[in-house]
Design a protein around this motif. Structure first.
Motif, mmCIF file in Angstrom:
data_model
loop_
_atom_site.group_PDB
_atom_site.id
_atom_site.type_symbol
_atom_site.label_atom_id
_atom_site.label_comp_id
_atom_site.label_asym_id
_atom_site.label_seq_id
_atom_site.Cartn_x
_atom_site.Cartn_y
_atom_site.Cartn_z
ATOM 1 N N UNK A 3 -13.857 -33.276 23.559
ATOM 2 C CA UNK A 3 -15.030 -34.058 23.187
ATOM 3 C C UNK A 3 -15.137 -34.071 21.670
ATOM 4 N N UNK A 4 -15.250 -35.267 21.098
ATOM 5 C CA UNK A 4 -15.394 -35.409 19.655
ATOM 6 C C UNK A 4 -16.849 -35.702 19.348
ATOM 7 N N UNK A 5 -17.434 -34.878 18.511
ATOM 8 C CA UNK A 5 -18.817 -35.110 18.116
ATOM 9 C C UNK A 5 -18.836 -36.134 16.991
ATOM 10 N N UNK A 6 -19.771 -37.058 17.059
ATOM 11 C CA UNK A 6 -19.928 -38.050 16.004
ATOM 12 C C UNK A 6 -20.498 -37.351 14.776
ATOM 13 N N UNK A 7 -19.827 -37.524 13.668
ATOM 14 C CA UNK A 7 -20.308 -36.906 12.437
ATOM 15 C C UNK A 7 -20.560 -37.975 11.388
ATOM 16 N N UNK A 8 -21.489 -37.685 10.509
ATOM 17 C CA UNK A 8 -21.737 -38.554 9.365
ATOM 18 C C UNK A 8 -21.725 -37.699 8.110
ATOM 19 N N UNK A 9 -21.350 -38.330 7.011
ATOM 20 C CA UNK A 9 -21.324 -37.653 5.711
ATOM 21 C C UNK A 9 -22.272 -38.411 4.794
#
Length: 171
Positions: A3-9
């Motif tokens: 499972x890939x967690x959505x990340x933001x920078x």
């Protein structure tokens, strides 16, 4: 499949400072427990350094699930730390971006890769360094395509292993 967690920078703000300090405290403890007690001793990075990074718009946070889970410094331009390199040489003198002070709270894996991919979108030439005792970081830096270039010295005179990545424009 994992499972890939959505990340933001995004760039850090003063409102993020408490969480950033918590992440650095966690990272210092993690490093000490994994054979690297000296890299960020004496509560480094200091609050003053973090304040400067935020006010200079060079501190970034990685968010996921509504919370901040990692932090890093990124700057495009000359870094005086890299003026002198021993036991090697840089791959290029072209303009570059520097990643410093990357840390996470341990909840998301692949934080360096997330940060490097973001930074490569800004400039394809990156530099990074780490402490001799930070074996985990050395492994992750090399896994992300950086080449070991030599030894540099930070403000307190201690040595760091310096790495460089030049992203090819060729597909």
């Amino acid at each position: 499949m994992g499972v890939t967690m959505m990340t933001t920078i995004r760039k850090a703000t003063v409102n993020d400072k408490t969480r950033i300090m918590e992440i650095y405290a966690y990272a210092r403890q993690f490093m000490a427990e994994h054979g690297n007690p000296d890299q960020w001793k004496n509560n480094n990075p200091s609050e003053e350094t973090i304040d400067n990074d935020i006010s200079n718009h060079q501190m970034y946070v990685i968010e996921s699930g509504g919370g901040i889970h990692a932090v890093f410094y990124f700057h495009i331009g000359d870094d005086s730390t890299y003026h002198i390199i021993d036991n090697g040489q840089w791959l290029s003198d072209e303009p570059y971006g520097t990643i410093h002070r990357i840390a996470s709270d341990g909840t998301i894996h692949g934080i360096l890769e997330i940060a490097v991919n973001y930074c490569k979108e800004q400039i394809p030439h990156l530099r990074i360094d780490t402490h001799h005792d930070n074996k985990i970081m050395q492994h992750v830096i090399e896994k992300n395509g950086f080449k070991k270039c030599g030894i540099i010295y930070v403000k307190d005179g201690s040595e760091r292993i310096a790495y460089e990545l030049i992203q090819s424009n060729r597909k």
